[in-house]
Design an enzyme around this catalytic site. Structure first.
Site, PDB file in Angstrom:
ATOM      1  N   ASP A   1       1.052  -1.335   0.325  1.00 16.28           N
ATOM      2  CA  ASP A   1       0.127   0.343  -0.246  1.00 16.28           C
ATOM      3  C   ASP A   1       0.703   1.499   0.152  1.00 16.28           C
ATOM      4  O   ASP A   1       2.143   0.886   0.714  1.00 16.28           O
ATOM      5  CB  ASP A   1      -1.068  -0.491   1.045  1.00 16.28           C
ATOM      6  CG  ASP A   1      -1.449   1.550   1.197  1.00 16.28           C
ATOM      7  OD1 ASP A   1      -2.438   1.994   0.190  1.00 16.28           O
ATOM      8  OD2 ASP A   1      -1.942   2.034   2.141  1.00 16.28           O
TER       9      ASP A   1
ATOM     10  N   ASP B   1      -0.958  -0.727   6.114  1.00 22.58           N
ATOM     11  CA  ASP B   1      -1.340  -0.371   7.580  1.00 22.58           C
ATOM     12  C   ASP B   1      -1.864  -0.668   8.273  1.00 22.58           C
ATOM     13  O   ASP B   1      -2.109  -0.476   9.426  1.00 22.58           O
ATOM     14  CB  ASP B   1      -1.105   1.074   7.285  1.00 22.58           C
ATOM     15  CG  ASP B   1      -2.575   2.046   6.744  1.00 22.58           C
ATOM     16  OD1 ASP B   1      -3.362   0.679   7.075  1.00 22.58           O
ATOM     17  OD2 ASP B   1      -2.564   3.150   6.201  1.00 22.58           O
TER      18      ASP B   1
ATOM     19  N   ASP C   1      -6.990  -1.829   4.878  1.00 20.82           N
ATOM     20  CA  ASP C   1      -6.043  -3.019   3.923  1.00 20.82           C
ATOM     21  C   ASP C   1      -6.847  -4.377   4.387  1.00 20.82           C
ATOM     22  O   ASP C   1      -6.079  -5.247   4.309  1.00 20.82           O
ATOM     23  CB  ASP C   1      -4.639  -2.748   4.173  1.00 20.82           C
ATOM     24  CG  ASP C   1      -4.102  -1.739   3.358  1.00 20.82           C
ATOM     25  OD1 ASP C   1      -4.738  -0.745   2.206  1.00 20.82           O
ATOM     26  OD2 ASP C   1      -3.521  -0.762   3.649  1.00 20.82           O
TER      27      ASP C   1
END
Length: 641
Positions: free
Chosen positions: A338, A535, A539
């Site tokens: 990410d 994080d 996600d």
């Protein structure tokens, strides 16, 4: 260094006493004193008694465990193998014409106990590296009652209560600092030696140590939901999730042990019965075969290697939820990131200010900061933070948010617009586009274009080094997934050296992209694995879908600890390569032990079956190999901070 427990000290002392008695007995026997003192065959029975003393001192507990397990129906374990083999060696006294083997019988038990003590120490040392993490558990919380500070159980404190954390005390619960300033040591959670500042308004989490000043903290979570409680639960459950290699060894030992007992029995009984061979010779071969066959080295060293790897990783702030995830991480070839909060700081910063016309850059920033003064948007916060001067509410007559476009406000009796191109078009301000990376805030004053402010999310300091370290560690492909604009994402990817980038994705799009990457990885190498790094807050679906979900910056993030397989307790992307290195080192040690233990065992088993290997070789093949494998397994926990 790990100190011995009281039980281990008593165990060690018993082994030392048995070893001294064995040496004395061995010296008496080799000096021929028994033949001088006793007639034949009385000297043989005297030798039996002489070696039986150190044997029982060293191994009485093994005999008791074997008997107890047989009573429970658990016959084929290492205690049974050791008991049968050593009692059998002493039983050869019933064949007076053969060479006596009492010394070997006592030696097998003695050195077996030495190996077991080594194992206990190694497990204790590995457990300590994990239990150091358990030391983060607070014993009490200070709460004000009737004007007095009293110590209470952290479970008794409720969200909203205020607690006082004195210098040197561990923060017992998650919360927000309401009074006081201090430095906080997060080393137990992150492995970092540099303390972090704690000021009013800052979040602090349980498990950290308050260093310099007293803090008053308003509790935000009950203890059972706190960071420290979740981490302790994770660490305690890590041993329950076995790797495929570890499960295979357990299954192997379950079938292997009864099989070799059957072979040893056949070796001892069938040749004398069927071919008239010497009973003593073939019983000795069967007993030697039995000692060699004990799978101690495998069943001890393989789980210990995984346990050591998990413990070593925890020392540097990497929490692995089980040895199965450690094994998968060792095969990671595709690493997907990410962007926001993972490779970048996740906080917007003003990177450029360009004023036009008569407006100066300072005036442009001041007008934009006052216009954005009432907004809660992260971009508005970054503009206010960049403005050095005080915000004067008297200068702001009116402010309203224009959905999807920006802010309209009256500042110093002038209409100020701060937003995107659509907001400028609606006001008739003649703006123009720029080839700049980042979010561009256009500013118009009384319908006239006054300039623009560039906002960007800053790349983390060690992000580029992290990507380079991953390549060095053997990652074949790095990919970045983000919901950000394509030009911003491509600029970040190019600066870091990431192979592929997929931008402007919705959360469900990320799952679809990971599905496609998993398929591509399976086609390239079915044994390779895909790791997703996020994080952990937004996600969770992708962390769950990947072969290995890695959550970073998890201090205080419940979602990260819940969804991921591997949890990095700080914000450094460079920890990902370290996690993979620890996993690969652990798997290398596991396979070294498997190949070494099986290789030596098979060689000596073959020699025992044909009568070449004696009981002393059997002792090495069992105890010696186990000790060497245990010492090798202990290397897995040696991870430098």
């Amino acid at each position: 260094m790990t100190t011995l427990t009281d039980k281990q000290i008593r165990w060690r002392n018993r082994i030392i006493v048995a070893l001294v008695l064995f040496v004395i007995a061995f010296a008496i026997e080799k000096a021929g004193l028994l033949e001088a003192w006793f007639d034949t065959p009385s000297d043989l029975y005297a030798e039996l008694v002489l070696f039986l003393v150190p044997y029982l001192v060293a191994g009485y507990d093994v005999l008791l465990k074997a008997a107890r397990n047989i009573g429970r129906g658990q016959v084929f374990d290492e205690n049974f193998l050791m008991s049968v083999a050593t009692i059998g060696a002493f039983a050869l006294v019933l064949f007076p014409d053969t060479e006596p083997h009492m010394a070997e019988g006592a030696a097998v038990m003695l050195f077996y106990q030495v190996g077991e003590l080594f194992q206990s120490y190694a497990v204790g040392k590995s457990r300590k590296s994990i239990s150091d993490m358990m030391d983060i558990a607070p014993e009490f919380a200070n709460i004000m009652r009737d004007g007095q500070l009293v110590q209470v159980d952290p479970y008794e404190v409720s969200p909203g209560d205020e607690i006082v954390v004195k210098p040197g005390e561990r923060i017992p619960l998650d919360g927000v600092v309401v009074d006081g300033r201090s430095q906080v040591d997060t080393a137990a959670l992150t492995g970092e030696s540099i303390p972090r500042g704690a000021n009013p308004g800052d979040e602090v989490i349980s498990g950290c140590v308050n260093l310099t000043g007293a803090l008053t903290v308003r509790v935000t979570k009950p203890f059972e939901d706190s960071t420290v409680s979740r981490i302790l639960e994770l660490v305690e459950n890590a041993a329950d999730k076995k790797a495929r290699t570890e499960s295979f060894i357990t299954r192997f030992a379950r079938y292997y042990t009864p099989a070799v007992v059957g072979v040893a029995a056949a070796l001892a009984i069938l040749p004398p019965l069927l071919f008239g061979q010497e009973w003593a010779d073939w019983i000795l071969r069967g007993l030697t075969f039995l000692v060699v066959s004990c799978p101690c080295a495998l069943v001890i060293s393989v789980p210990l290697s995984f346990f050591g790897g998990i413990g070593g990783a925890s020392r540097i702030g990497i929490l692995v939820k089980g040895s199965n995830y450690l094994e998968a991480l060792a095969h990671a070839e595709t690493v997907v990131f990410d962007k926001t909060g993972t490779l970048t700081n996740g906080t917007f910063t003003v990177t450029a200010i360009h004023a036009e016309g008569d407006t100066t850059e300072d005036e442009l920033l001041a007008l934009a900061a006052h216009a954005e003064s009432l907004s809660n948007h992260p971009i508005a916060a970054s503009v206010r933070q960049a403005y050095a001067g005080p915000l004067d509410p008297a200068r702001i007559q009116q402010a309203e948010e224009v959905s999807g476009q920006g802010i309209r406000a009256v500042v110093d009796e002038r209409e100020v617009l701060v937003g995107n191109g659509r907001l400028m078009d609606a006001a008739g301000a003649a703006w123009h586009d720029y080839e700049l990376v980042g979010t561009i805030l256009h500013v118009a004053v009384d319908g006239v274009y006054a300039g623009h402010i560039v906002i960007a999310d800053q790349v983390k300091d060690d992000a580029a080094a992290a990507i380079a370290a991953l390549r060095k560690a053997g990652a074949r492909k790095t990919v970045m997934l983000t919901g950000d604009r394509a030009d911003v994402a491509e600029a970040v990817a190019a600066s870091l050296g990431i192979d592929e980038v997929r931008a402007e994705l919705l959360p469900q799009d990320k799952v679809a992209q990971v599905e496609a990457l998993l398929e591509a990885q399976a086609q390239a190498n079915p044994k390779g694995r895909l790791a997703f790094v996020g994080d952990g807050i937004n996600d969770a679906p992708v962390l769950t879908r990947a072969d290995i979900g890695i959550a970073m910056g998890a201090m205080g993030s419940d979602a990260a600890i819940e969804a991921a397989d591997v949890v990095l307790m700080d914000d450094r992307p460079s920890q990902i390569a370290r996690a993979i290195s620890v996993a690969r080192k652990t798997m290398a040690i596991v396979w070294e032990n498997i190949v070494f233990a099986l290789g030596v065992k098979l060689a000596v088993l073959a020699l025992a079956a044909v009568g070449i290997a004696n009981m002393w070789m059997a002792v090495f093949a069992d105890v010696g190999v186990a000790v060497i494998a245990i010492l090798n397994a202990m290397r897995a926990m040696n991870v430098r901070k």
